[in-house]
Design a protein around this motif. Structure first.
Motif, mmCIF file in Angstrom:
data_model
loop_
_atom_site.group_PDB
_atom_site.id
_atom_site.type_symbol
_atom_site.label_atom_id
_atom_site.label_comp_id
_atom_site.label_asym_id
_atom_site.label_seq_id
_atom_site.Cartn_x
_atom_site.Cartn_y
_atom_site.Cartn_z
ATOM 1 N N ALA A 89 0.825 -1.378 -0.381
ATOM 2 C CA ALA A 89 0.003 0.479 0.072
ATOM 3 C C ALA A 89 0.637 1.486 -0.115
ATOM 4 C CB ALA A 89 -0.988 0.080 1.060
ATOM 5 N N ALA A 93 0.697 4.021 -3.093
ATOM 6 C CA ALA A 93 0.380 5.399 -2.791
ATOM 7 C C ALA A 93 0.975 6.468 -2.535
ATOM 8 C CB ALA A 93 0.040 5.628 -1.133
ATOM 9 N N MET A 98 -0.338 6.248 4.540
ATOM 10 C CA MET A 98 -0.590 4.918 4.442
ATOM 11 C C MET A 98 -1.379 4.243 6.248
ATOM 12 S SD MET A 98 -2.162 3.695 1.643
ATOM 13 C CE MET A 98 -2.664 5.711 1.447
ATOM 14 N N ALA A 101 -4.229 2.805 6.069
ATOM 15 C CA ALA A 101 -3.391 1.049 5.561
ATOM 16 C C ALA A 101 -3.326 0.061 6.647
ATOM 17 C CB ALA A 101 -3.327 1.440 4.453
ATOM 18 N N SER A 148 -2.870 -5.567 -1.621
ATOM 19 C CA SER A 148 -2.753 -4.042 -1.188
ATOM 20 C C SER A 148 -2.124 -2.667 -1.663
ATOM 21 C CB SER A 148 -1.919 -4.237 -0.163
ATOM 22 O OG SER A 148 -0.451 -3.801 -0.191
ATOM 23 N N TYR A 149 -0.829 -3.108 -2.618
ATOM 24 C CA TYR A 149 -0.633 -2.081 -3.903
ATOM 25 C C TYR A 149 -1.686 -2.012 -5.186
ATOM 26 C CZ TYR A 149 2.825 -0.579 -8.138
ATOM 27 O OH TYR A 149 2.933 0.660 -8.014
ATOM 28 N N VAL A 152 -6.274 -3.100 -1.944
ATOM 29 C CA VAL A 152 -6.038 -1.659 -0.445
ATOM 30 C C VAL A 152 -6.100 -0.166 -0.587
ATOM 31 C CG1 VAL A 152 -5.300 -1.724 1.467
ATOM 32 C CG2 VAL A 152 -5.814 -3.893 0.313
ATOM 33 N N ALA A 153 -5.203 -0.282 -0.725
ATOM 34 C CA ALA A 153 -4.240 1.049 -1.215
ATOM 35 C C ALA A 153 -5.089 2.363 -2.005
ATOM 36 C CB ALA A 153 -2.792 1.065 -1.975
#
Length: 635
Positions: A89, A93, A98, A101, A148-149, A152-153
């Motif tokens: 993340a 970002a 984050m 996150a 997450s990359y 989620v981010a």
């Protein structure tokens, strides 16, 4: 779902958020001071030191929060998986921070790893557990980092942007004070840390990184509204409320423990209006004067506010605090003076005290013994503030009562209650949650950590338990002493039998005497046949006479295996027997297994230590007298 269960779940969520952030407050404080000092607009601008500020906020603090969250869920590498997942993340970002996150991915990583470990537990060949654990955690971390990359981010960025836009909307229209309509009631439900560190801190840090300060750090943490209510109580409350509120006010403003005023609001719920209007007035003042702090003040004391105030903003900080205090005090005073139905502090505390009918009690699990209590924990939402004060008060009471020795008392976040805790003290709104975590502990429910009569109940229960334990212990000691005495007597009667005291025998030599000793020992079941060879060998190595007419023949270490149990035999000889040039008249043959025989041998050494005594025993004594000398206890 009932209102109570909804509130419990919300509190659980808030408590968990706090448990992730609170252990890392030191990092936030370090970052805040560094920013205040070294950024271009700081007190001591420094281009080199300022290079530390951004990495701390972008990498270190989110990683610490993610690790704490993962570790709370799964201490077995849960934190590691959470941190690796977070890196995806952070990489996606860019300039955004984050923190939100981190609060999501840390616990998620720990939870997924726990489920994975549970799935293969018991199916891994012995010796391969570490390999499987490491590889499964590694591949899970890899997958979460990629997820997450990609997903989620962007979601967190969108959510943070939405919240920030909403706050900016309120700021632009000077409507930010309206958030106190929601914040102040939520604080009374012990969601203060969740609101501050779960919502305002992440967005505030983004703003502070861009502008050097943020007003969001001051909304929930303003000590003014709570102080105003406490000051109103200290003037217009009853006698007990006045004295307690005055002390609580000092702790509120300088210690930053907001939980200390919550019970005073609960005594008279109308006072929530005072904190809402007071908080809104303080925030309006801060908005008007462009106030803000460089980082979240923790604890939320006025001193922490001053420490986190950037250059040029002290007037706003001071007035924001004073306005909130004055308005809250004014409204609180009117409510207290006009209210006819407010409960007294005694009545509020009595809501959770045991009543005569026994329908409700402040101490749960009373059947558990107080005698074995060694670990007491005060638990609140975040493990700081009010619970720390309560722990100090009870510790002092136990010390004054002489009961503190052997008892460990401290405060923890409710989510971190240890499984082996003996007694838990919580606010009445948190008792049910504590019981779910440690159901076997004694639970003490209080309405006010600072003024809890339940502390005196705990002290009295401990006194009674200790007193009962002493009486029981005395009886046990008495019984044990008698058992030991009986055992000693039994051993004495077993080791030396009167039948094994032989008076006035005649021997040609010491070998004949030793043979007689062997016969008596063997006949009584003390030794086997091979013991005689050991006694004869001992004489060759070192004669066992003592030069006063006394000999104590016994075997060698090699022949100890021939001994069945400890025993003695005693033989007197008026004519005596030649024992390597010495005339021996008293023979004490011994077979020693363990140390059972040592007491009797000590009597031999203490009571038969001269030739005159030996001669007197041989010439004048009977079996009873010899037995008494050799078996009596020394004073």
């Amino acid at each position: 779902m009932t209102e109570k269960s909804i509130r419990s779940r919300v509190q659980n969520f808030g408590s968990f958020l706090s448990s992730m952030v609170m252990p890392n407050i030191a990092a936030l404080i370090a970052w805040g001071f560094m920013a205040a000092l070294f950024i271009p607009a700081g007190w001591l601008p420094n281009e080199n030191f300022n290079k530390i500020v951004d990495p701390l906020l972008r990498y270190a603090i989110p990683a610490l929060i993610a690790y704490t969250g993962g570790n709370l869920i799964n201490p077995k590498m849960g934190g590691v998986v959470g941190v690796v997942a977070l890196m995806g993340a952070i990489a996606a970002a860019g300039e955004e921070k984050m923190l939100v996150a981190a609060m999501l991915l840390g616990p998620l990583g720990g939870w997924l790893l726990k489920k994975l470990q549970d799935a293969y537990e018991g199916h891994v060949p012995e010796g391969f557990e570490m390999l499987v654990n490491n590889f499964s955690a590694g591949f899970l971390a890899l997958g979460l980092a990629l997820l997450s990359y990609v997903i989620v981010a962007p979601l967190i960025s969108g959510l943070t942007g939405l919240l920030a836009a909403g706050i900016n909307f309120l700021l632009e229209r000077s409507l930010l004070p309206l958030v106190h309509i929601f914040i102040e009631p939520a604080k009374i439900l012990f969601l203060n840390n969740a609101i501050n560190h779960g919502i305002f801190t992440p967005i505030g840090l983004e703003q502070a990184a861009d502008t050097g300060k943020s007003i969001l750090f001051m909304i929930e943490s303003n000590p003014g509204p709570g102080l105003g209510v406490l000051l109103a109580y200290s003037i217009f409350g009853n006698k007990r409320e006045k004295s307690s509120a005055a002390g609580a006010a000092i702790i509120q403003v300088f210690g930053g423990i907001h939980e200390i005023y919550f019970p005073y609001i609960l005594m008279n719920p109308k006072l929530i209006l005072a904190t809402i209007v007071g908080g809104a007035s303080g925030t309006f003042t801060l908005e008007l004067l462009n106030g803000g702090l460089v980082a979240s003040p923790s604890p939320g004391s006025f001193l922490a506010w001053l420490a986190m105030t950037p250059k040029g903003s002290y007037l706003a900080t001071i007035l924001g605090f004073l306005v909130a205090t004055v308005i809250s005090f004014a409204i609180g005073s009117v409510i207290l003076r006009t209210s006819k139905s407010s409960k007294s502090l005694d009545e509020a505390e009595g809501d959770v005290k045991a009543n005569k009918s026994g329908k409700e009690t402040a101490i749960v699990n009373e059947e558990k013994s107080f005698a074995n209590i060694s670990k007491i924990r005060f638990a609140c939402d975040a493990g700081m503030g009010s619970s720390a004060m309560g722990a100090s008060i009870l510790k002092k009471k136990l010390k004054e009562a002489g009961l503190l020795e052997g008892i460990d008392i401290t405060n923890v976040a409710i989510a971190n209650l240890p499984k082996d805790v003996d007694l838990v003290v919580t606010h009445k709104d948190l008792t049910e949650r504590a019981k779910q975590i440690v159901p076997n502990a004694i639970h003490v429910s209080v309405n006010n950590f600072m003024q809890a009569p339940e502390y005196d109940q705990v002290v009295e229960r401990l006194k009674e338990a200790k007193s009962t334990a002493k009486v029981e212990n005395k009886e046990e000691v008495k019984e044990e002493t008698q058992k030991i005495a009986d055992l000693k007597e039994e051993k004495k009667n077993t080791i030396l039998l009167k039948d094994n005291i032989i008076l006035d025998e005649t021997f040609e030599n010491k070998e004949e005497a030793i043979k007689r000793v062997q016969e008596l020992l063997e006949k009584s079941g003390y030794v086997d046949k091979g013991y005689e060879a050991g006694m004869l060998q001992r004489e060759k190595e070192a004669p066992t006479h003592f030069g006063i007419g006394l000999a104590i023949p016994h075997g060698t270490n090699e022949t100890k295996k021939e001994i069945k149990k400890s025993g003695l035999v005693v033989i007197t000889s008026k004519n005596g027997v030649d024992w390597d040039g010495e005339l021996v008249k008293l023979i004490v043959g011994i077979a020693g297994k363990g140390d059972d025989h040592i007491g009797i041998l000590a009597n031999v050494a203490n009571n038969i230590n001269t030739e005159e005594i030996v001669n007197s025993l041989v010439e004048n004594s009977n079996k009873d007298e010899i037995y008494e000398i050799l078996t009596r206890e020394e004073e």
